[in-house]
Design a protein around this motif. Sequence first.
Motif, PDB file in Angstrom:
ATOM      1  N   GLY A 115     -51.074 -32.155 -73.044  1.00 32.49           N
ATOM      2  CA  GLY A 115     -51.632 -33.370 -73.608  1.00 32.49           C
ATOM      3  C   GLY A 115     -51.567 -34.529 -72.626  1.00 32.49           C
ATOM      4  N   PRO A 116     -52.205 -35.654 -72.950  1.00 33.42           N
ATOM      5  CA  PRO A 116     -52.213 -36.800 -72.031  1.00 33.42           C
ATOM      6  C   PRO A 116     -50.822 -37.288 -71.658  1.00 33.42           C
ATOM      7  N   PHE A 117     -49.848 -37.114 -72.549  1.00 43.30           N
ATOM      8  CA  PHE A 117     -48.468 -37.515 -72.270  1.00 43.30           C
ATOM      9  C   PHE A 117     -47.532 -36.310 -72.272  1.00 43.30           C
ATOM     10  N   GLY A 118     -48.078 -35.166 -71.898  1.00 48.03           N
ATOM     11  CA  GLY A 118     -47.263 -33.972 -71.786  1.00 48.03           C
ATOM     12  C   GLY A 118     -47.325 -33.100 -73.024  1.00 48.03           C
ATOM     13  N   PRO A 119     -46.450 -32.094 -73.089  1.00 46.17           N
ATOM     14  CA  PRO A 119     -46.475 -31.150 -74.217  1.00 46.17           C
ATOM     15  C   PRO A 119     -46.261 -31.851 -75.553  1.00 46.17           C
ATOM     16  N   GLY A 120     -46.846 -31.271 -76.590  1.00 47.64           N
ATOM     17  CA  GLY A 120     -46.685 -31.813 -77.922  1.00 47.64           C
ATOM     18  C   GLY A 120     -47.451 -30.985 -78.929  1.00 47.64           C
ATOM     19  N   SER A 121     -47.537 -31.484 -80.145  1.00 53.01           N
ATOM     20  CA  SER A 121     -48.321 -30.836 -81.187  1.00 53.01           C
ATOM     21  C   SER A 121     -49.599 -31.636 -81.423  1.00 53.01           C
ATOM     22  N   VAL A 122     -50.662 -30.923 -81.841  1.00 50.85           N
ATOM     23  CA  VAL A 122     -51.924 -31.559 -82.180  1.00 50.85           C
ATOM     24  C   VAL A 122     -52.334 -31.050 -83.553  1.00 50.85           C
ATOM     25  N   GLN A 123     -52.620 -31.974 -84.456  1.00 49.12           N
ATOM     26  CA  GLN A 123     -52.943 -31.635 -85.843  1.00 49.12           C
ATOM     27  C   GLN A 123     -54.260 -32.296 -86.240  1.00 49.12           C
ATOM     28  N   LEU A 124     -55.111 -31.539 -86.935  1.00 51.87           N
ATOM     29  CA  LEU A 124     -56.364 -32.107 -87.411  1.00 51.87           C
ATOM     30  C   LEU A 124     -56.108 -33.374 -88.226  1.00 51.87           C
ATOM     31  N   TRP A 125     -56.908 -34.386 -87.985  1.00 44.21           N
ATOM     32  CA  TRP A 125     -56.820 -35.633 -88.729  1.00 44.21           C
ATOM     33  C   TRP A 125     -57.288 -35.423 -90.163  1.00 44.21           C
ATOM     34  N   VAL A 126     -56.580 -36.000 -91.118  1.00 44.93           N
ATOM     35  CA  VAL A 126     -56.976 -35.942 -92.516  1.00 44.93           C
ATOM     36  C   VAL A 126     -57.677 -37.252 -92.864  1.00 44.93           C
ATOM     37  N   GLU A 127     -58.956 -37.166 -93.180  1.00 45.60           N
ATOM     38  CA  GLU A 127     -59.710 -38.342 -93.596  1.00 45.60           C
ATOM     39  C   GLU A 127     -59.438 -38.555 -95.085  1.00 45.60           C
ATOM     40  N   GLU A 128     -58.571 -39.513 -95.388  1.00 43.98           N
ATOM     41  CA  GLU A 128     -58.172 -39.721 -96.779  1.00 43.98           C
ATOM     42  C   GLU A 128     -59.346 -40.206 -97.626  1.00 43.98           C
ATOM     43  N   THR A 129     -59.417 -39.711 -98.852  1.00 48.64           N
ATOM     44  CA  THR A 129     -60.434 -40.140 -99.799  1.00 48.64           C
ATOM     45  C   THR A 129     -59.802 -41.053-100.842  1.00 48.64           C
ATOM     46  N   ASP A 130     -60.646 -41.863-101.459  1.00 53.17           N
ATOM     47  CA  ASP A 130     -60.164 -42.774-102.491  1.00 53.17           C
ATOM     48  C   ASP A 130     -59.746 -41.988-103.729  1.00 53.17           C
ATOM     49  N   GLY A 131     -58.823 -42.534-104.457  1.00 51.33           N
ATOM     50  CA  GLY A 131     -58.371 -41.909-105.687  1.00 51.33           C
ATOM     51  C   GLY A 131     -56.977 -42.375-106.037  1.00 51.33           C
ATOM     52  N   GLU A 132     -56.553 -42.038-107.226  1.00 50.90           N
ATOM     53  CA  GLU A 132     -55.224 -42.407-107.688  1.00 50.90           C
ATOM     54  C   GLU A 132     -54.169 -41.760-106.807  1.00 50.90           C
ATOM     55  N   PRO A 133     -53.112 -42.478-106.428  1.00 46.91           N
ATOM     56  CA  PRO A 133     -52.066 -41.869-105.614  1.00 46.91           C
ATOM     57  C   PRO A 133     -51.493 -40.624-106.292  1.00 46.91           C
ATOM     58  N   LEU A 134     -51.084 -39.683-105.492  1.00 49.72           N
ATOM     59  CA  LEU A 134     -50.449 -38.478-106.010  1.00 49.72           C
ATOM     60  C   LEU A 134     -48.953 -38.677-106.216  1.00 49.72           C
ATOM     61  N   VAL A 135     -48.379 -39.611-105.496  1.00 49.83           N
ATOM     62  CA  VAL A 135     -46.975 -40.010-105.635  1.00 49.83           C
ATOM     63  C   VAL A 135     -46.964 -41.527-105.740  1.00 49.83           C
ATOM     64  N   ASP A 136     -46.181 -42.061-106.675  1.00 53.88           N
ATOM     65  CA  ASP A 136     -46.253 -43.504-106.897  1.00 53.88           C
ATOM     66  C   ASP A 136     -44.936 -44.016-107.474  1.00 53.88           C
ATOM     67  N   VAL A 137     -44.795 -45.334-107.481  1.00 53.66           N
ATOM     68  CA  VAL A 137     -43.710 -46.033-108.171  1.00 53.66           C
ATOM     69  C   VAL A 137     -44.365 -46.911-109.223  1.00 53.66           C
ATOM     70  N   VAL A 138     -43.989 -46.727-110.489  1.00 51.67           N
ATOM     71  CA  VAL A 138     -44.665 -47.428-111.584  1.00 51.67           C
ATOM     72  C   VAL A 138     -43.644 -47.985-112.562  1.00 51.67           C
ATOM     73  N   GLU A 139     -44.083 -48.948-113.351  1.00 54.35           N
ATOM     74  CA  GLU A 139     -43.282 -49.404-114.478  1.00 54.35           C
ATOM     75  C   GLU A 139     -43.336 -48.345-115.579  1.00 54.35           C
ATOM     76  N   PRO A 140     -42.258 -48.146-116.329  1.00 54.22           N
ATOM     77  CA  PRO A 140     -42.258 -47.110-117.371  1.00 54.22           C
ATOM     78  C   PRO A 140     -43.405 -47.231-118.354  1.00 54.22           C
ATOM     79  N   THR A 141     -43.823 -48.453-118.664  1.00 60.13           N
ATOM     80  CA  THR A 141     -44.908 -48.626-119.629  1.00 60.13           C
ATOM     81  C   THR A 141     -46.256 -48.207-119.068  1.00 60.13           C
ATOM     82  N   ALA A 142     -46.345 -48.051-117.730  1.00 66.23           N
ATOM     83  CA  ALA A 142     -47.610 -47.669-117.101  1.00 66.23           C
ATOM     84  C   ALA A 142     -47.739 -46.163-116.916  1.00 66.23           C
TER      85      ALA A 142
END
Length: 291
Positions: A115-142
């Motif tokens: 790689g440009p800065f030596g050995p490493g890992s390369v992973q496909l980029w994930v293009e995030e899509t809009d939508g409700e979070p899969l993990v969140d912090v919420v108030e109990p009433t929500a």
Amino acid sequence: MSPGRTSPRRPATDPAPDPRPADPRLADPAAMAVVLMNGAVEVVGRLVQASNATLLVEVSLDGLATRAVYKPVRGERPLWDFPHGTLADREVATYLLCDAAGWDTVPLTVPRPDGPFGPGSVQLWVEETDGEPLVDVVEPTALGEGWLTVLEAESAAGDPLLLVHRDDPRLRRMALLDAVANNADRKGGHVLRGPVGQVRGVDHGLTFNTDDKLRTVLWGWAGEPLQAGERAELAHLADALADGAPLSDMLERLLRLDELDRTRERVAELLDAGVMPEPSGGWPSIPWPAI
């Protein structure tokens, strides 16, 4: 009300949408692996919230180009509990483990010795899509239908909050992957909505330790019986990890032998217990920050 998320995947400047027409080869993992391992690498940004050097790159070969995340070994921060210079190999090992199990939750990840800065890992980029979070912090009433509570907490003002995640089979597979790989850092920001209904987990450098270090926000199924399909997947993975099997041979080049042996033991322990993983009590079970 949700306080929102911060994602270590987001670069300092968000990349503009790619205007080029989609190439069908982009959907072929074998073709993309060749590109990631052999293509020309151009650094186009840095993911500034990551604790180790994490670079957004464009990799191109024979007219095919894709964005990816490059993590050079030389940019790894020394840690007391992981051998220095091994995190990139652990990223690759987690992808290979996930792929062998058929869980399809980790983006294609390959080693890159030049790689440009030596050995490493390369992973496909994930293009995030809009939508409700899969993990969140919420108030109990929500809290609505389809959410599982991981823990109860308080805001700085003393108001009650819940750490929650979706009751989603794609996340459940990710929870199993984390248990097998002994992931010490499954934050909410490491769980991404990808295109066409994909759910992807990223940042797997803190994995495969011989000590029990599982820290994750995906505890919502803790102690639930394994489903028949999950038992079959774990049994298949046990065969794939057997000494002399192709996956085992590949992991031997990325992990220490005692780390590989402990991975086999974790699979056997899950099958013997017959339930989804539970916190051990000997190590903090939630990463910080959780999101």
